[in-house]
Design a protein around this motif. Sequence first.
Motif, PDB file in Angstrom:
ATOM      1  N   ILE A 381       0.838  -1.205   0.000  1.00 42.98           N
ATOM      2  CA  ILE A 381       0.000   0.000   0.000  1.00 42.98           C
ATOM      3  C   ILE A 381       0.870   1.252   0.000  1.00 42.98           C
ATOM      4  N   THR A 382       1.908   1.279   0.831  1.00 44.21           N
ATOM      5  CA  THR A 382       2.780   2.462   0.842  1.00 44.21           C
ATOM      6  C   THR A 382       3.451   2.650  -0.509  1.00 44.21           C
ATOM      7  N   GLU A 383       3.839   1.553  -1.134  1.00 41.34           N
ATOM      8  CA  GLU A 383       4.456   1.637  -2.467  1.00 41.34           C
ATOM      9  C   GLU A 383       3.461   2.172  -3.490  1.00 41.34           C
ATOM     10  N   LYS A 384       2.226   1.732  -3.378  1.00 40.71           N
ATOM     11  CA  LYS A 384       1.197   2.198  -4.303  1.00 40.71           C
ATOM     12  C   LYS A 384       0.938   3.694  -4.129  1.00 40.71           C
ATOM     13  N   LEU A 385       0.885   4.150  -2.872  1.00 39.62           N
ATOM     14  CA  LEU A 385       0.690   5.573  -2.611  1.00 39.62           C
ATOM     15  C   LEU A 385       1.834   6.398  -3.200  1.00 39.62           C
ATOM     16  N   LYS A 388       1.795   6.626  -7.075  1.00 41.92           N
ATOM     17  CA  LYS A 388       0.780   7.501  -7.648  1.00 41.92           C
ATOM     18  C   LYS A 388       1.143   8.988  -7.529  1.00 41.92           C
ATOM     19  N   THR A 389       2.200   9.290  -6.808  1.00 44.05           N
ATOM     20  CA  THR A 389       2.643  10.687  -6.694  1.00 44.05           C
ATOM     21  C   THR A 389       3.767  11.022  -7.672  1.00 44.05           C
ATOM     22  N   GLN A 390       4.260  10.060  -8.412  1.00 39.46           N
ATOM     23  CA  GLN A 390       5.465  10.270  -9.208  1.00 39.46           C
ATOM     24  C   GLN A 390       5.331  11.379 -10.246  1.00 39.46           C
TER      25      GLN A 390
END
Length: 401
Positions: A381-385, A388-390
Amino acid sequence: MINMNGWEFTSESVTEGHPDKVADRISDAVLDSCLRQDKNSRVACETLTTTNFVVVSGEITTNAKFDLDNLVRNTIKDIGYTDYPGYNYKNVEVLDKRNNQSPDIAQGIRSGEEQGAGDQGMMFGFACIETIELMPYPIMLAHKLTKKMTEVRKKGILPFLLPDGKSQVTVQYLDNKVVGVKSITLASQHMEEANNEELFDGLYEEVIKQVVEKKYLDKFKKVDIIINGTGRFTKGGPDGDTGLTGRKIIVDTYGGYARHGGGAFSGKDPSKVDRSSAYMARYIAKHIVTSGLAARCEVNFSYTIGIPNSHIFEINTFDTGLIDDNQLKEISKEVFDVRPGMIISHLDLLRPIYEKTSAYGHFGRESYNGYFPWEKINPEITEKLIDKTQDLEFRSNFQTF
């Protein structure tokens, strides 16, 4: 909420022998007993306890069968009220006043993805980088003090202590960083023969010095330490003050440091969103802070009974966010499903995991063996968050504290 100059904040905690916490634990023990046999139980258990008397009431629909009288007595015994004359597991009278859940409520709850909220209300979750638990320092320190009080009592290190007790701490901040502990108050029920000097020395050496970091105690030439402010605390627990379920909602959450929707937790199955959605809000806030997207984060939902979707999904990073709060909100909506049925499924909440939450806070606890699942960080989940900000523009006024 954020003051860049010096300021102070006070939080309190209570031990498991505090009368309200005795009531919370009995209510959560009833909930766990129901879920252990019937995961579809609908439980809203309320407990009142006073001098050698316990009333268990509320709306409970379940196929579970258990001996309520025995459950209440064993809970009181485990807390430590074994021989105290005004309140003990052998002499307490137990009155059972449980009823079934209203069918008007039940028809709107259902189960699965489109499960409706069990009630209306608003819920908040919070996380910050003040402590390794991602909790505000004042409430974590207050909890550690009361837990230590219980530990030294149960281990016989301070054998004159009895189960009821409280802590209160005032913490000093400068530029939103903890710089010291200004005052510490402990109140501990004790045996008749214990004198004030014995109480002060014992609690200072075995509790305060073992819990409070030396650097904070040394920050001030004289920390204001008060132990049993009236000078005597022999009549305590439900014999000294009536206890009720759900009367320590600030102790249960963030110590007043973050907002609270007003709903209590203990005794309620996870269809009640004031419990499950508050857990989810904490889970989301914790993942946002862990991912490095904010140093401080508050998440806010609101629901209507019978309706699965939250009216709002708001995020406030108090100017500590790496990206704009509205952008972070939209990303979070894509990552987290906050419909009640999906919260229950994601956190696996239909299990007997609630009695352990009844004292020392529902948040900032170690997630282990399936307990406190809302505290467990999921790296995916932290990786997904973060992913998505990249492609987003970082804020130029990003602040840490």
